[in-house]
Scaffold this active site. Structure first.
Site, PDB file in Angstrom:
ATOM      1  CG  ASP A  70     -75.570-103.351 -33.791  1.00  0.00           C
ATOM      2  OD1 ASP A  70     -75.257-102.443 -33.014  1.00  0.00           O
ATOM      3  OD2 ASP A  70     -74.822-103.768 -34.689  1.00  0.00           O
ATOM      4  NE  ARG A  78     -78.245-106.360 -36.224  1.00  0.00           N
ATOM      5  CZ  ARG A  78     -78.197-105.309 -37.028  1.00  0.00           C
ATOM      6  NH1 ARG A  78     -79.298-104.884 -37.625  1.00  0.00           N
ATOM      7  NH2 ARG A  78     -77.080-104.668 -37.251  1.00  0.00           N
ATOM      8  NE  ARG A 145     -78.818 -96.589 -36.191  1.00  0.00           N
ATOM      9  CZ  ARG A 145     -77.553 -96.834 -36.536  1.00  0.00           C
ATOM     10  NH1 ARG A 145     -77.095 -96.403 -37.706  1.00  0.00           N
ATOM     11  NH2 ARG A 145     -76.754 -97.489 -35.723  1.00  0.00           N
ATOM     12  CE  LYS A 175     -75.216 -98.154 -32.149  1.00  0.00           C
ATOM     13  NZ  LYS A 175     -75.398 -99.556 -32.505  1.00  0.00           N
ATOM     14  CG  HIS A 176     -71.781 -94.467 -34.644  1.00  0.00           C
ATOM     15  ND1 HIS A 176     -73.124 -94.149 -34.782  1.00  0.00           N
ATOM     16  CD2 HIS A 176     -71.691 -95.810 -34.840  1.00  0.00           C
ATOM     17  CE1 HIS A 176     -73.806 -95.254 -35.082  1.00  0.00           C
ATOM     18  NE2 HIS A 176     -72.970 -96.273 -35.122  1.00  0.00           N
ATOM     19  CG  HIS A 188     -72.633 -99.571 -42.651  1.00  0.00           C
ATOM     20  ND1 HIS A 188     -73.370 -98.577 -42.040  1.00  0.00           N
ATOM     21  CD2 HIS A 188     -72.499-100.554 -41.729  1.00  0.00           C
ATOM     22  CE1 HIS A 188     -73.674 -98.955 -40.810  1.00  0.00           C
ATOM     23  NE2 HIS A 188     -73.152-100.151 -40.600  1.00  0.00           N
ATOM     24  CG  ASP A 259     -68.496 -99.263 -36.533  1.00  0.00           C
ATOM     25  OD1 ASP A 259     -69.064-100.364 -36.439  1.00  0.00           O
ATOM     26  OD2 ASP A 259     -69.098 -98.214 -36.737  1.00  0.00           O
TER      27      ASP A 259
END
Length: 362
Positions: A70, A78, A145, A175-176, A188, A259
């Site tokens: 990601d 990351r 995002r 996504k998503h 999440h 996911d």
């Protein structure tokens, strides 16, 4: 180094704990059920170590395991040290508003080129980007995002970013699906519901997915969101969404990922085997099992690889097309260094401030 084992890529994407592989992890990654590895921030110490880890994973098998991360920009990046800091995608939407379409698309392509080339130089195949969700102003986990509120603007910027990714040897992962930007909850943590009709989704949130699908997008990640007017299951567990709407109506030919099956939004489906089976039945090609090697082992025990004649070609389509050496050579060019400088200028502290930590285990 031993010769790599010849094992076709299976339908599970797993992860590893740290900076290099343990013997236990090597054995896990040799399991035919595994086809790829997702890396996290905990796997990154510096560029040299990352290259060595990727090489270690790639040397295990042929065809090589596909390695993804990601790495979108903003608060979802990351690898930081030794990489260009990438802006939140909303920055490109603001440029569209302020400077117009041409300037924004040119910058989006450059950002995609920098993003992909730097990862490619380390041997990584795919970044889970772009976010195609619309910025309805209601979903904090999406927030900046998203490129923009307008579906056509999102589409144009995502296509430009994809063009840049392709130059850097990478495909894209949208996504998503079919759109996570309208709900308030973070999947999440909870199971969000979007009460809109299919017609409303078609007229807005699904537009970018349709456009990128016909422009060669390699992968799609569905939302852990329920759209009760269309189906009672979250999109990633819904045959209606994946087999009927995404495959048949939209005509998407690439990989459908689940996911992360360890997320709370996935919990309704039962234990890890039930979650994986529900994902495959719904139409997912590949399931992600992150941060829980115990669950990967539970899933591998007695695992039956589902019949999927397209799996090998879909995995291969996600593989990097440029290669490490070529990417390293590109990074020495003045054009690329100018693109890096431009990209870094777009990234600001506000991109990462007050953000939700998105799907990261430290």
């Amino acid at each position: 180094m031993n010769a790599p084992h010849s094992i076709p890529r299976g339908p599970v994407m797993a992860d590893v704990a740290a900076y290099c592989l343990t013997e236990e992890e090597k054995q896990r990654l040799l399991d035919p059920s595994i086809g790829g590895v997702i890396l996290f921030r905990r796997n990154f110490q510096n560029v040299g170590q990352l290259k060595a880890l990727v090489q270690e994973i790639k040397a295990l098998r042929t065809p090589e395991l596909i390695i993804a991360v990601d790495h979108e920009g903003g608060r979802v990046q990351r690898f930081i040290e030794g990489f260009t800091r990438l802006p939140a995608m909303n920055t490109l939407g603001q440029i569209w508003n302020a400077e117009g379409e041409a300037a924004a698309k040119e910058k989006a392509e450059q950002v995609g080129w920098v993003l992909a080339t730097e990862l490619t130089a380390c041997g990584i195949d795919l970044s889970f980007t772009p976010v195609l969700d619309l910025d309805w102003g209601t979903c904090p986990v999406i927030g900046n995002r998203s490129f923009h509120r307008n579906a056509d603007t999102v589409t144009q910027l995502a296509l430009a970013l994809q063009k840049g990714l392709n130059r850097g040897g990478m495909k894209s992962c949208g996504k998503h699906f079919p759109g996570h930007g309208f709900v308030e909850g973070d999947s999440h943590l909870v199971q969000p519901e979007d009460m809109r009709s299919l017609a409303e989704l078609e007229a807005a949130d699904m537009i970018p997915f349709r456009a990128l699908s016909s422009a060669g997008m390699a992968a799609v990640m569905p939302a852990h969101v329920v759209y009760p007017q269309i189906d009672g299951n979250p999109a990633g567990f819904s045959e209606k969404w994946l087999k009927q709407i995404l495959r048949q109506d939209i005509g998407f030919k690439g990989v459908i990922f689940s996911d992360d099956l360890t997320m709370e939004g996935a919990g309704a489906a039962g234990g890890i085997k039930e979650r994986a089976n529900a994902s495959f039945t719904a139409g997912c090609d590949i399931v992600l099992v992150c941060n829980r090697p115990d669950l990967v082992d539970e899933l591998r025990d007695g695992f039956q690889i589902p019949v999927n004649p397209d799996l090998a070609s879909r995995w291969q389509y996600m593989a990097n097309t440029l290669g490490k050496e070529a990417a390293q050579a590109v990074m020495q060019t003045l054009d690329f260094q100018a693109a890096q400088a431009m990209t870094a200028q777009l990234a600001t502290p506000k991109d990462t401030a007050g953000g939700v930590k998105v799907g990261e285990a430290f």
